[in-house]
Design a protein around this motif. Structure first.
Motif, mmCIF file in Angstrom:
data_model
loop_
_atom_site.group_PDB
_atom_site.id
_atom_site.type_symbol
_atom_site.label_atom_id
_atom_site.label_comp_id
_atom_site.label_asym_id
_atom_site.label_seq_id
_atom_site.Cartn_x
_atom_site.Cartn_y
_atom_site.Cartn_z
ATOM 1 N N CYS A 57 -94.825 -47.224 38.888
ATOM 2 C CA CYS A 57 -93.938 -46.278 38.209
ATOM 3 C C CYS A 57 -93.537 -46.872 36.879
ATOM 4 O O CYS A 57 -92.946 -47.961 36.828
ATOM 5 C CB CYS A 57 -92.718 -45.994 39.071
ATOM 6 S SG CYS A 57 -91.564 -44.838 38.320
ATOM 7 N N LEU A 58 -93.894 -46.188 35.818
ATOM 8 C CA LEU A 58 -93.538 -46.619 34.469
ATOM 9 C C LEU A 58 -94.040 -48.031 34.203
ATOM 10 O O LEU A 58 -93.317 -48.893 33.681
ATOM 11 C CB LEU A 58 -92.022 -46.551 34.260
ATOM 12 C CG LEU A 58 -91.393 -45.169 34.372
ATOM 13 C CD1 LEU A 58 -89.897 -45.263 34.204
ATOM 14 C CD2 LEU A 58 -91.988 -44.243 33.347
ATOM 15 N N SER A 67 -87.976 -46.372 52.968
ATOM 16 C CA SER A 67 -88.733 -45.117 52.947
ATOM 17 C C SER A 67 -88.472 -44.300 51.703
ATOM 18 O O SER A 67 -89.207 -43.386 51.405
ATOM 19 C CB SER A 67 -88.394 -44.294 54.206
ATOM 20 O OG SER A 67 -87.007 -43.979 54.205
ATOM 21 N N TYR A 68 -87.400 -44.652 50.976
ATOM 22 C CA TYR A 68 -87.090 -43.842 49.796
ATOM 23 C C TYR A 68 -87.509 -44.523 48.495
ATOM 24 O O TYR A 68 -87.014 -44.213 47.423
ATOM 25 C CB TYR A 68 -85.592 -43.525 49.742
ATOM 26 C CG TYR A 68 -84.675 -44.709 49.918
ATOM 27 C CD1 TYR A 68 -84.377 -45.534 48.826
ATOM 28 C CD2 TYR A 68 -84.118 -44.983 51.152
ATOM 29 C CE1 TYR A 68 -83.534 -46.618 48.992
ATOM 30 C CE2 TYR A 68 -83.283 -46.065 51.314
ATOM 31 C CZ TYR A 68 -82.981 -46.890 50.229
ATOM 32 O OH TYR A 68 -82.169 -47.949 50.380
ATOM 33 N N GLY A 69 -88.419 -45.466 48.581
ATOM 34 C CA GLY A 69 -88.899 -46.119 47.359
ATOM 35 C C GLY A 69 -89.574 -45.151 46.410
ATOM 36 O O GLY A 69 -89.383 -45.179 45.209
ATOM 37 N N GLY A 70 -90.392 -44.212 46.958
ATOM 38 C CA GLY A 70 -91.066 -43.208 46.113
ATOM 39 C C GLY A 70 -90.083 -42.280 45.440
ATOM 40 O O GLY A 70 -90.273 -41.834 44.313
ATOM 41 N N LEU A 71 -88.973 -41.973 46.128
ATOM 42 C CA LEU A 71 -87.955 -41.098 45.542
ATOM 43 C C LEU A 71 -87.313 -41.761 44.331
ATOM 44 O O LEU A 71 -87.072 -41.122 43.301
ATOM 45 C CB LEU A 71 -86.907 -40.766 46.603
ATOM 46 C CG LEU A 71 -85.724 -39.893 46.134
ATOM 47 C CD1 LEU A 71 -86.249 -38.543 45.657
ATOM 48 C CD2 LEU A 71 -84.716 -39.713 47.253
ATOM 49 N N ARG A 72 -87.053 -43.056 44.422
ATOM 50 C CA ARG A 72 -86.490 -43.781 43.280
ATOM 51 C C ARG A 72 -87.428 -43.717 42.084
ATOM 52 O O ARG A 72 -86.995 -43.549 40.939
ATOM 53 C CB ARG A 72 -86.236 -45.238 43.688
ATOM 54 C CG ARG A 72 -85.096 -45.394 44.689
ATOM 55 C CD ARG A 72 -85.094 -46.774 45.316
ATOM 56 N NE ARG A 72 -85.048 -47.827 44.304
ATOM 57 C CZ ARG A 72 -85.310 -49.106 44.570
ATOM 58 N NH1 ARG A 72 -85.646 -49.471 45.791
ATOM 59 N NH2 ARG A 72 -85.245 -50.011 43.611
ATOM 60 N N VAL A 75 -87.181 -40.223 40.518
ATOM 61 C CA VAL A 75 -85.940 -40.048 39.760
ATOM 62 C C VAL A 75 -86.037 -40.736 38.400
ATOM 63 O O VAL A 75 -85.625 -40.200 37.369
ATOM 64 C CB VAL A 75 -84.740 -40.580 40.566
ATOM 65 C CG1 VAL A 75 -83.482 -40.632 39.694
ATOM 66 C CG2 VAL A 75 -84.491 -39.721 41.786
ATOM 67 N N ALA A 76 -86.606 -41.933 38.379
ATOM 68 C CA ALA A 76 -86.754 -42.666 37.121
ATOM 69 C C ALA A 76 -87.643 -41.897 36.142
ATOM 70 O O ALA A 76 -87.349 -41.779 34.950
ATOM 71 C CB ALA A 76 -87.331 -44.056 37.385
ATOM 72 N N CYS A 80 -86.401 -40.318 32.508
ATOM 73 C CA CYS A 80 -87.070 -40.709 31.252
ATOM 74 C C CYS A 80 -87.632 -39.498 30.517
ATOM 75 O O CYS A 80 -87.448 -39.345 29.306
ATOM 76 C CB CYS A 80 -88.181 -41.714 31.542
ATOM 77 S SG CYS A 80 -87.536 -43.338 32.059
ATOM 78 N N TRP A 81 -88.298 -38.616 31.240
ATOM 79 C CA TRP A 81 -88.854 -37.423 30.590
ATOM 80 C C TRP A 81 -87.745 -36.510 30.086
ATOM 81 O O TRP A 81 -87.878 -35.864 29.046
ATOM 82 C CB TRP A 81 -89.755 -36.659 31.565
ATOM 83 C CG TRP A 81 -91.147 -37.205 31.608
ATOM 84 C CD1 TRP A 81 -91.751 -37.883 32.617
ATOM 85 C CD2 TRP A 81 -92.114 -37.129 30.556
ATOM 86 N NE1 TRP A 81 -93.020 -38.253 32.294
ATOM 87 C CE2 TRP A 81 -93.276 -37.791 31.014
ATOM 88 C CE3 TRP A 81 -92.105 -36.593 29.268
ATOM 89 C CZ2 TRP A 81 -94.411 -37.921 30.244
ATOM 90 C CZ3 TRP A 81 -93.248 -36.712 28.493
ATOM 91 C CH2 TRP A 81 -94.384 -37.361 28.987
#
Length: 529
Positions: A57-58, A67-72, A75-76, A80-81
Motif C-alpha cells: 500500500c503506497l 484481519s483488518y490490515g487490508g482495511l487500514r 483507508v490510507a 491520500c486520493w
C-alpha cells in the motif's frame, strides 16, 4: 529430509512443523548459520488456505497480524486520493472559477459627463482579461484621429475606434478610459481590465487616451482636470497604487508621437508623472530614427534585418491564417436598455428642429405603415446604429429628419422617430394628417431573402397605438393602411401588408385614397370609422 507443503514467508520457504531427527554425530566447521537445538520461528499469518498475507500500500509492504490490515490500507489510499482531488479542485476554483466570475469595476461616478459603456452603446467585448489590481502605472496617449468636443460626435468616434480595434483583433476598444475635447469621460475597457495599448505594459498599467491628434490640437484645462479626477478615483477604488507613476505613451514606447507634443509639454502638471525617457517624446518620430539606423548599419546587418523581417512576416501570416477568432456570442446577447419604447435620446438621435405639428388634424384618423428597405436588426445596439444611419442619410441627402414618427425594430422594440404630434415625411399628401410607422427591414416576399414580420413587432405596434389613443393623438376608431393603399408603391412589402390586413382597424374600403388631408378631415371628422 522429506518435505511436505511449505509455508511461504518474506524470507523464503519454511519447513512444516515435524519431529526432530535423531543425530548421533555432528561435525561443524566454522558455520554461523547452524542452530543447535530447536529453533522457533513465529510467523504471524491470516489463516486462510495456510498462506501468509503480503500487502502493498503506497509503496510499503504491510504484513499485518490482524484481519483488518487490508482495511487500514484502503483507508490510507482513500485519504491520500481525497487530498489530491481536494487540492486539484482548490487550484481550479482559485485560478479558473473565481477569475472567470469577475466583472468590470464601476467607479461609481454619477455625472452627465461620465459615460459608461452602455451609455455610448459599446459592442460586447470579444475577450476580457482582468488586471491584478492595484497596478503601479498609468499611461496617457491620444487616438491620433478626429478631434471631438460634443457628445454625439464623440460617441460616433468611440464606436469607430472600437470597430477598428475589433477588426485588428484586439478584442475590444484598446484603452481603459478615453477623454473628449469637452471633458466628457468615456469608459473604455474599464478600471480593472487589461488594456491593449503597449504590449509589455498592458498587465501592469491603466491606459488613458485623449480623443484627437494633439500634435496639432491644443488640450484644454478641463481635460487635465478630468484626468486628475480619474486618477484619484482609480486610487480610491483600488485600481491604482497610491504611489503609481504616470507616463506619456511615448515614454514607454520610444520614437512614438502619442500623446502628441502639445500634451507632452503639459505632463509636468501631474504630481505622479516621471520624466524617464522624456526627451524621446520631443525628437522626430519613427521615420528619422529608422533612417539613422539604416544609414549607420553595415550591408550584412541590413541583409540580416531584411531576412529577419521576411521571417517575421511569414510567421505572422501563418499565425493569422491558422488562428481563428473566438466565437462572438454577440448575436445571442441583447444589451440594455430593455424597455420596449425607445426614445430619441436612447438611440442617440441627432438633434433636429421638427417644428411643424399635426395640431389642426388631431386626433388623427390614419396610421400609415411602411418599411424602411434597410438591413434587419435584432438587438438594441444594431437597431440604434441602423436608425442613426437612416437619420444621417435623410439629413445629408434630403435635408430633413428621419421621416417616420415611429420605427419598429426586428427586436420588437418601438423607436421614436419624429414622435407624437409632429408632421412626418413618409407619405406625400398625407403627412399632415397621419401617423407614419416604419418597420425596419425589407418585407417584399418577391425578393429573397426577405424580412418576416414577427408577433413581437405586431404586439408592440398595438401597444404604441393604444398609447396614442390614451394620449389623445389618435382617434379610438383610427384606421390602418399600407402605403400602397394610398400610392403606387410596394411598401410596406407583401409579408407585412398581409399581416396588417388581418387587423380589425385595417381600412379594407380604401376610403382615403385620392383625398387631401382637408377633405379627409371634413368628410370623416363627425363620422365613426
Amino acid at each position: 529430509m522429506a518435505t511436505k507443503d511449505v509455508v511461504l514467508s518474506a524470507q523464503g520457504p519454511l519447513a512444516p512443523q515435524a519431529q526432530m531427527p535423531s543425530v548421533a554425530n555432528l561435525n561443524i566447521n566454522k558455520s554461523s548459520r547452524v542452530q543447535i537445538g530447536p529453533k522457533f520461528v513465529t510467523v504471524t499469518q491470516n489463516v486462510q488456505n495456510a498462506e501468509m498475507v503480503k500487502g502493498k500500500c503506497l509503496c510499503f509492504d504491510l504484513i499485518s497480524g490482524h484481519s483488518y490490515g487490508g482495511l487500514r490500507c484502503a483507508v490510507a489510499v482513500f485519504v491520500c486520493w481525497s487530498l489530491i482531488v481536494a487540492t486539484g479542485l482548490s487550484v481550479y476554483f482559485i485560478y479558473i472559477v473565481l477569475p472567470s466570475q469577475r466583472t468590470r469595476l464601476d467607479l461609481g461616478v454619477q455625472a452627465d459627463w461620465y459615460l459608461r459603456r452602455q451609455d455610448w452603446q459599446a459592442m460586447p467585448a470579444y475577450d476580457v482579461e482582468y488586471l491584478n489590481t492595484p497596478v503601479p502605472y498609468a499611461i496617457l496617449g491620444h487616438s491620433g484621429l478626429k478631434y471631438c468636443d460634443n457628445k454625439y460626435d464623440c460617441i460616433n468616434e468611440m464606436l469607430y475606434i472600437q470597430r477598428d480595434n475589433l477588426r485588428r483583433e484586439l478584442g475590444d476598444i484598446g484603452p481603459n478610459f478615453l477623454i473628449a475635447g469637452n471633458g466628457d469621460l468615456f469608459e473604455g475597457r474599464g478600471a480593472n481590465v487589461v488594456p491593449a495599448m503597449v504590449s509589455s505594459w498592458n498587465r501592469k498599467s491603466i491606459a488613458i487616451m485623449l480623443l484627437g491628434d494633439y500634435r496639432t490640437e491644443i488640450p484644454k484645462a478641463i481635460q487635465f482636470e478630468r484626468i486628475d479626477f480619474l486618477l484619484k478615483t482609480l486610487v480610491e477604488k483600488g485600481a491604482l497604487k497610491e504611489d503609481y507613476v504616470l507616463y506619456g505613451h511615448c515614454q514607454v514606447k520610444t520614437h512614438f508621437v502619442s500623446p502628441g507634443l502639445n500634451v507632452v509639454k503639459e505632463l509636468r502638471r501631474f504630481s505622479h508623472w516621471k520624466d524617464d525617457n522624456y526627451t524621446t517624446c520631443l525628437t522626430l518620430p519613427l521615420p528619422k530614427y529608422l533612417w539613422n539606423v539604416v544609414k549607420n548599419s553595415s550591408r550584412t546587418e541590413r541583409v540580416s534585418c531584411v531576412v529577419a523581417l521576411v521571417a517575421v512576416v511569414i510567421c505572422v501570416t501563418l499565425i493569422v491564417y491558422f488562428t481563428t477568432r473566438p466565437e462572438n456570442t454577440d448575436d445571442t446577447v441583447d444589451m440594455p436598455p430593455h424597455e420596449w419604447n425607445i426614445t430619441r435620446q436612447m438611440w442617440l438621435a441627432q438633434p433636429y428642429n421638427n417644428s411643424e405639428r399635426t395640431t389642426h388634424f388631431d386626433p388623427l384618423f390614419i396610421v400609415i405603415v411602411q418599411h424602411s428597405v434597410s438591413n434587419e436588426c435584432r438587438r438594441f445596439v444594431s437597431c440604434a446604429a441602423e436608425l442613426r444611419n437612416l437619420q444621417s442619410y435623410f439629413i445629408d441627402t434630403k435635408q430633413y429628419d428621419i421621416p417616420y414618427n415611429f420605427l419598429i425594430g426586428n427586436d420588437g422594440r418601438v423607436y421614436e422617430g419624429r414622435g407624437w404630434g409632429v408632421v412626418g415625411a413618409h407619405t406625400f399628401t398625407y403627412n399632415r394628417c397621419s401617423l407614419g410607422l416604419g418597420f425596419i427591414g425589407d418585407y417584399r416576399e418577391e425578393i429573397n431573402p426577405f424580412t418576416r414580420v414577427t408577433e413581437a413587432q405586431l404586439n408592440r405596434t398595438h401597444m404604441l397605438l393604444e398609447d396614442g389613443v390614451r394620449l389623445g393623438f389618435l382617434r379610438p376608431d383610427y384606421q390602418i393602411v399600407g402605403a400602397k393603399d394610398l400610392q403606387v408603391t410596394a411598401s410596406p412589402g407583401s409579408n407585412l401588408y398581409n399581416a396588417l390586413r388581418q387587423w380589425p382597424n385595417y381600412d379594407h374600403q380604401k376610403r382615403f385614397r385620392g383625398l387631401s388631408c382637408e377633405q379627409i378631415y371634413e368628410k370623416y371628422k363627425n363620422e365613426h370609422l
